[in-house]
Design a protein around this motif. Structure first.
Motif, PDB file in Angstrom:
ATOM      1  N   CYS A 121       0.823  -1.045   0.226  1.00 58.62           N
ATOM      2  CA  CYS A 121      -0.056  -0.135  -0.090  1.00 58.62           C
ATOM      3  C   CYS A 121       0.859   1.278   0.087  1.00 58.62           C
ATOM      4  O   CYS A 121       1.920   1.348   0.883  1.00 58.62           O
ATOM      5  CB  CYS A 121      -0.874   0.037   1.326  1.00 58.62           C
ATOM      6  SG  CYS A 121      -1.916   1.401   1.419  1.00 58.62           S
ATOM      7  N   PRO A 122       0.661   2.061  -1.008  1.00 63.69           N
ATOM      8  CA  PRO A 122       1.579   3.453  -0.863  1.00 63.69           C
ATOM      9  C   PRO A 122       1.312   4.538   0.109  1.00 63.69           C
ATOM     10  O   PRO A 122       1.970   5.121   0.341  1.00 63.69           O
ATOM     11  CB  PRO A 122       1.132   4.189  -2.215  1.00 63.69           C
ATOM     12  CG  PRO A 122      -0.206   3.470  -2.670  1.00 63.69           C
ATOM     13  CD  PRO A 122      -0.355   2.012  -1.949  1.00 63.69           C
ATOM     14  N   LYS A 123      -0.063   4.042   0.905  1.00 68.34           N
ATOM     15  CA  LYS A 123      -0.070   5.071   1.995  1.00 68.34           C
ATOM     16  C   LYS A 123       0.416   4.653   3.251  1.00 68.34           C
ATOM     17  O   LYS A 123       0.911   5.364   3.977  1.00 68.34           O
ATOM     18  CB  LYS A 123      -1.773   5.246   1.945  1.00 68.34           C
ATOM     19  CG  LYS A 123      -2.246   6.251   2.760  1.00 68.34           C
ATOM     20  CD  LYS A 123      -3.506   6.400   2.917  1.00 68.34           C
ATOM     21  CE  LYS A 123      -4.334   7.542   3.587  1.00 68.34           C
ATOM     22  NZ  LYS A 123      -5.995   7.432   3.607  1.00 68.34           N
ATOM     23  N   CYS A 124       0.060   3.370   3.595  1.00 69.88           N
ATOM     24  CA  CYS A 124       0.517   2.780   4.954  1.00 69.88           C
ATOM     25  C   CYS A 124       1.414   1.748   4.914  1.00 69.88           C
ATOM     26  O   CYS A 124       1.917   1.270   5.973  1.00 69.88           O
ATOM     27  CB  CYS A 124      -0.846   2.257   5.589  1.00 69.88           C
ATOM     28  SG  CYS A 124      -1.255   0.961   5.122  1.00 69.88           S
ATOM     29  N   SER A 125       2.000   1.553   3.836  1.00 69.77           N
ATOM     30  CA  SER A 125       3.095   0.372   3.657  1.00 69.77           C
ATOM     31  C   SER A 125       2.625  -1.042   4.041  1.00 69.77           C
ATOM     32  O   SER A 125       3.618  -1.851   4.114  1.00 69.77           O
ATOM     33  CB  SER A 125       4.148   0.874   4.059  1.00 69.77           C
ATOM     34  OG  SER A 125       4.683   2.095   3.632  1.00 69.77           O
ATOM     35  N   ASN A 126       1.390  -1.113   4.141  1.00 70.10           N
ATOM     36  CA  ASN A 126       0.820  -2.466   4.541  1.00 70.10           C
ATOM     37  C   ASN A 126       1.181  -3.718   3.242  1.00 70.10           C
ATOM     38  O   ASN A 126       0.917  -3.125   2.236  1.00 70.10           O
ATOM     39  CB  ASN A 126      -0.673  -2.697   4.962  1.00 70.10           C
ATOM     40  CG  ASN A 126      -0.986  -4.036   5.473  1.00 70.10           C
ATOM     41  OD1 ASN A 126      -0.327  -4.589   5.924  1.00 70.10           O
ATOM     42  ND2 ASN A 126      -2.324  -3.986   4.924  1.00 70.10           N
ATOM     43  N   ARG A 127       1.463  -4.640   3.593  1.00 71.18           N
ATOM     44  CA  ARG A 127       1.673  -5.492   2.433  1.00 71.18           C
ATOM     45  C   ARG A 127       0.534  -6.731   2.444  1.00 71.18           C
ATOM     46  O   ARG A 127       0.540  -7.245   3.643  1.00 71.18           O
ATOM     47  CB  ARG A 127       3.029  -6.187   2.505  1.00 71.18           C
ATOM     48  CG  ARG A 127       4.218  -5.167   2.209  1.00 71.18           C
ATOM     49  CD  ARG A 127       5.677  -5.667   2.507  1.00 71.18           C
ATOM     50  NE  ARG A 127       6.677  -4.883   2.129  1.00 71.18           N
ATOM     51  CZ  ARG A 127       7.052  -4.606   0.998  1.00 71.18           C
ATOM     52  NH1 ARG A 127       6.795  -4.944  -0.004  1.00 71.18           N
ATOM     53  NH2 ARG A 127       8.070  -3.494   0.979  1.00 71.18           N
ATOM     54  N   PHE A 128       0.154  -6.969   1.264  1.00 71.26           N
ATOM     55  CA  PHE A 128      -0.921  -8.202   1.260  1.00 71.26           C
ATOM     56  C   PHE A 128      -0.759  -9.030  -0.110  1.00 71.26           C
ATOM     57  O   PHE A 128      -0.217  -8.152  -1.027  1.00 71.26           O
ATOM     58  CB  PHE A 128      -2.264  -7.588   1.638  1.00 71.26           C
ATOM     59  CG  PHE A 128      -2.703  -6.531   0.870  1.00 71.26           C
ATOM     60  CD1 PHE A 128      -3.547  -6.922  -0.371  1.00 71.26           C
ATOM     61  CD2 PHE A 128      -2.344  -5.189   0.920  1.00 71.26           C
ATOM     62  CE1 PHE A 128      -4.032  -5.797  -1.278  1.00 71.26           C
ATOM     63  CE2 PHE A 128      -2.865  -4.078   0.180  1.00 71.26           C
ATOM     64  CZ  PHE A 128      -3.825  -4.519  -1.039  1.00 71.26           C
ATOM     65  N   ILE A 129      -1.272 -10.208  -0.341  1.00 68.14           N
ATOM     66  CA  ILE A 129      -1.221 -10.710  -1.312  1.00 68.14           C
ATOM     67  C   ILE A 129      -2.408 -11.129  -1.852  1.00 68.14           C
ATOM     68  O   ILE A 129      -3.501 -11.616  -1.236  1.00 68.14           O
ATOM     69  CB  ILE A 129      -0.468 -12.176  -1.096  1.00 68.14           C
ATOM     70  CG1 ILE A 129       0.869 -12.149  -0.530  1.00 68.14           C
ATOM     71  CG2 ILE A 129      -0.608 -13.066  -2.335  1.00 68.14           C
ATOM     72  CD1 ILE A 129       1.630 -13.326   0.045  1.00 68.14           C
ATOM     73  N   LYS A 130      -2.603 -10.652  -3.471  1.00 69.63           N
ATOM     74  CA  LYS A 130      -3.861 -10.920  -4.148  1.00 69.63           C
ATOM     75  C   LYS A 130      -3.262 -11.333  -5.311  1.00 69.63           C
ATOM     76  O   LYS A 130      -2.386 -11.297  -5.971  1.00 69.63           O
ATOM     77  CB  LYS A 130      -4.471  -9.547  -4.202  1.00 69.63           C
ATOM     78  CG  LYS A 130      -4.918  -8.991  -2.980  1.00 69.63           C
ATOM     79  CD  LYS A 130      -6.256  -9.701  -2.466  1.00 69.63           C
ATOM     80  CE  LYS A 130      -6.920  -8.910  -1.326  1.00 69.63           C
ATOM     81  NZ  LYS A 130      -8.214  -9.554  -1.076  1.00 69.63           N
ATOM     82  N   LYS A 131      -4.407 -11.879  -6.196  1.00 70.16           N
ATOM     83  CA  LYS A 131      -4.239 -12.426  -7.495  1.00 70.16           C
ATOM     84  C   LYS A 131      -4.768 -11.254  -8.462  1.00 70.16           C
ATOM     85  O   LYS A 131      -5.877 -10.799  -8.356  1.00 70.16           O
ATOM     86  CB  LYS A 131      -5.123 -13.764  -7.828  1.00 70.16           C
ATOM     87  CG  LYS A 131      -4.963 -14.317  -8.940  1.00 70.16           C
ATOM     88  CD  LYS A 131      -5.574 -15.643  -9.078  1.00 70.16           C
ATOM     89  CE  LYS A 131      -5.674 -16.172 -10.741  1.00 70.16           C
ATOM     90  NZ  LYS A 131      -6.522 -17.160 -10.915  1.00 70.16           N
ATOM     91  N   ALA A 132      -3.701 -11.111  -9.350  1.00 73.25           N
ATOM     92  CA  ALA A 132      -4.153  -9.805 -10.372  1.00 73.25           C
ATOM     93  C   ALA A 132      -4.385 -10.582 -11.696  1.00 73.25           C
ATOM     94  O   ALA A 132      -4.417  -9.811 -12.689  1.00 73.25           O
ATOM     95  CB  ALA A 132      -3.054  -8.903 -10.524  1.00 73.25           C
TER      96      ALA A 132
END
Length: 132
Positions: A121-132
């Motif tokens: 996330c560019p706002k909070c730098s949280n990382r998560f995994i998703k399928k694009a």
């Protein structure tokens, strides 16, 4: 002569603003529904909206009317921006996939066809995994 009398009558009154015009448009919409359905409730709603619009136009309490109009414009701006965002998401649906950050709710746009990726996330730098 008549225009001068009208100007004198309207001096110190609110006049038309965006909320009054929206009320007239709403009255027209409900009157159109009445014409096609013959339901008296639509006719009554249209008359009420027209009456409120006339009251606002002829009101001498300009401060209160401006406050009401500003609240309406704020609401209208939020709805309009929401609609623009939904429309943009729909137009980009073939090339991008949109996600929301689970932490802060920031909307993130990722190109399609990348497979399973880690998104930061560019706002909070949280990382998560998703399928694009």
């Amino acid at each position: 002569m008549i225009l001068q009398k009208l100007r004198e009558f309207m001096y110190g009154r609110n006049g038309t603003d965006q909320l009054s015009l929206a009320l007239v448009a709403g009255g027209f919409f409900f009157y159109t529904l009445y014409v096609f359905s013959r339901s008296r409730i639509f006719y009554l709603v249209s008359l009420i909206l027209y009456g409120i619009s006339i009251f606002r136009t002829l009101s001498k309490n300009i401060g209160k009317r401006r406050e009401e109009n500003q609240k309406f414009l704020n609401l209208w701006y939020k709805l309009k921006n929401k609609w623009v965002g939904i429309k943009a998401d729909f137009e980009e649906r073939k090339t991008y996939k949109h996600f929301k950050c689970p932490s802060c709710g920031q909307k993130i746009r990722i190109p399609r066809g990348r497979g399973k990726i880690e998104i930061r996330c560019p706002k909070c730098s949280n990382r998560f995994i998703k399928k694009a």
